[in-house]
Write a protein that holds these residues in place. Sequence first.
Motif, short mmCIF file in Angstrom:
data_model
loop_
_atom_site.label_atom_id
_atom_site.label_comp_id
_atom_site.label_asym_id
_atom_site.label_seq_id
_atom_site.Cartn_x
_atom_site.Cartn_y
_atom_site.Cartn_z
N THR A 253 0.84 -1.20 0.00
CA THR A 253 0.00 0.00 0.00
C THR A 253 0.87 1.24 0.00
O THR A 253 1.78 1.37 0.81
CB THR A 253 -0.94 0.01 1.22
N LEU A 254 0.55 2.15 -0.91
CA LEU A 254 1.26 3.43 -1.04
C LEU A 254 0.30 4.54 -0.65
O LEU A 254 -0.81 4.63 -1.17
CB LEU A 254 1.71 3.61 -2.49
N ILE A 255 0.72 5.38 0.29
CA ILE A 255 -0.09 6.51 0.73
C ILE A 255 0.59 7.78 0.26
O ILE A 255 1.75 8.02 0.58
CB ILE A 255 -0.30 6.49 2.26
N LEU A 256 -0.15 8.58 -0.50
CA LEU A 256 0.39 9.79 -1.11
C LEU A 256 -0.31 11.03 -0.58
O LEU A 256 -1.53 11.16 -0.72
CB LEU A 256 0.25 9.71 -2.63
N THR A 257 0.46 11.91 0.02
CA THR A 257 -0.05 13.19 0.51
C THR A 257 0.29 14.27 -0.50
O THR A 257 1.03 14.04 -1.46
CB THR A 257 0.55 13.55 1.88
N PHE A 258 -0.21 15.45 -0.26
CA PHE A 258 0.04 16.56 -1.17
C PHE A 258 0.99 17.60 -0.58
O PHE A 258 1.44 18.49 -1.29
CB PHE A 258 -1.29 17.21 -1.59
N ASN A 259 1.29 17.47 0.72
CA ASN A 259 2.24 18.40 1.34
C ASN A 259 2.96 17.72 2.49
O ASN A 259 2.54 16.67 2.99
CB ASN A 259 1.53 19.69 1.78
N ALA A 260 4.05 18.33 2.90
CA ALA A 260 4.91 17.76 3.93
C ALA A 260 4.22 17.66 5.29
O ALA A 260 4.45 16.70 6.03
CB ALA A 260 6.19 18.59 4.05
N GLU A 261 3.35 18.62 5.61
CA GLU A 261 2.68 18.58 6.91
C GLU A 261 1.76 17.37 7.03
O GLU A 261 1.72 16.71 8.07
CB GLU A 261 1.86 19.87 7.15
N SER A 262 1.03 17.07 5.97
CA SER A 262 0.14 15.90 6.00
C SER A 262 0.93 14.61 6.14
O SER A 262 0.55 13.70 6.87
CB SER A 262 -0.73 15.84 4.73
N LYS A 263 2.04 14.54 5.43
CA LYS A 263 2.90 13.36 5.53
C LYS A 263 3.40 13.18 6.95
O LYS A 263 3.35 12.08 7.52
CB LYS A 263 4.07 13.50 4.55
N GLN A 264 3.88 14.27 7.56
CA GLN A 264 4.42 14.20 8.91
C GLN A 264 3.33 13.81 9.91
O GLN A 264 3.58 13.05 10.84
CB GLN A 264 5.08 15.51 9.32
N LYS A 265 2.11 14.32 9.73
CA LYS A 265 1.01 13.96 10.63
C LYS A 265 0.76 12.46 10.65
O LYS A 265 0.46 11.89 11.69
CB LYS A 265 -0.28 14.68 10.23
N VAL A 266 0.88 11.83 9.49
CA VAL A 266 0.67 10.38 9.43
C VAL A 266 1.71 9.68 10.30
O VAL A 266 1.38 8.82 11.12
CB VAL A 266 0.74 9.87 7.98
N TYR A 267 2.97 10.06 10.15
CA TYR A 267 4.03 9.42 10.94
C TYR A 267 3.90 9.76 12.43
O TYR A 267 4.22 8.93 13.29
CB TYR A 267 5.41 9.80 10.40
N ASP A 268 3.39 10.95 12.75
CA ASP A 268 3.19 11.33 14.15
C ASP A 268 2.04 10.54 14.78
O ASP A 268 2.10 10.17 15.95
CB ASP A 268 2.89 12.82 14.27
N ARG A 269 0.98 10.29 14.02
CA ARG A 269 -0.22 9.61 14.54
C ARG A 269 -0.09 8.10 14.61
O ARG A 269 -0.70 7.46 15.47
CB ARG A 269 -1.43 9.93 13.66
N PHE A 270 0.63 7.52 13.66
CA PHE A 270 0.63 6.07 13.53
C PHE A 270 2.05 5.50 13.59
O PHE A 270 2.83 5.65 12.65
CB PHE A 270 -0.02 5.66 12.21
N PRO A 271 2.39 4.80 14.66
CA PRO A 271 3.73 4.22 14.75
C PRO A 271 3.99 3.15 13.69
O PRO A 271 5.13 2.88 13.37
CB PRO A 271 3.78 3.62 16.16
#
Length: 160
Positions: free
Chosen positions: A84-102
């Motif tokens: 599964t590939l998850i694609l965001t549109f900006n760096a903040e959204s990408k970082q939120k994913v890593y912050d929320r989900f270990p």
Amino acid sequence: MSRFRTIIFLDEEGTGLSPYADILLKWKLWDRGIDGLEVSSRGNVVLFEEPANQKIAELARMKGLPLEDYRARELDGTEFADNTLILTFNAESKQKVYDRFPNAMNVYMLREFVGESGDIRLPLGGTIEEYNNVCGVVDRVTDSLLEKLTEGRKSEGMEL
């Protein structure tokens, strides 16, 4: 890159660029006769199942891509997998994913994944023309994404 079987586009509320990129990539896959790839969209924070942004829905409609039945869904952490590939549109959204989900994995900005740099952002409160310009960038970059996902498979004579 052919290991991916699922693509999830992710924006903040799941109502902007993610549903647009989702329906656009599905159409491009259908148009090219490519099977074997599941495409969807999610939001980082979805309080209730909202429809797509009105301007995004209108631009999709003008291209013949239906978004009227679309409802936003939140990324809940069960989506992460090797294929599964998850694609965001900006760096903040990408970082939120890593912050929320270990357990987060395979999360990239769309432009980053195709070898470009920079965020793609909607001009919130902007004109339909400004939205159209941003959607034009998404259209171009999803072409690059499709090429990247199918490279290697073509030379082997395989479907996705």
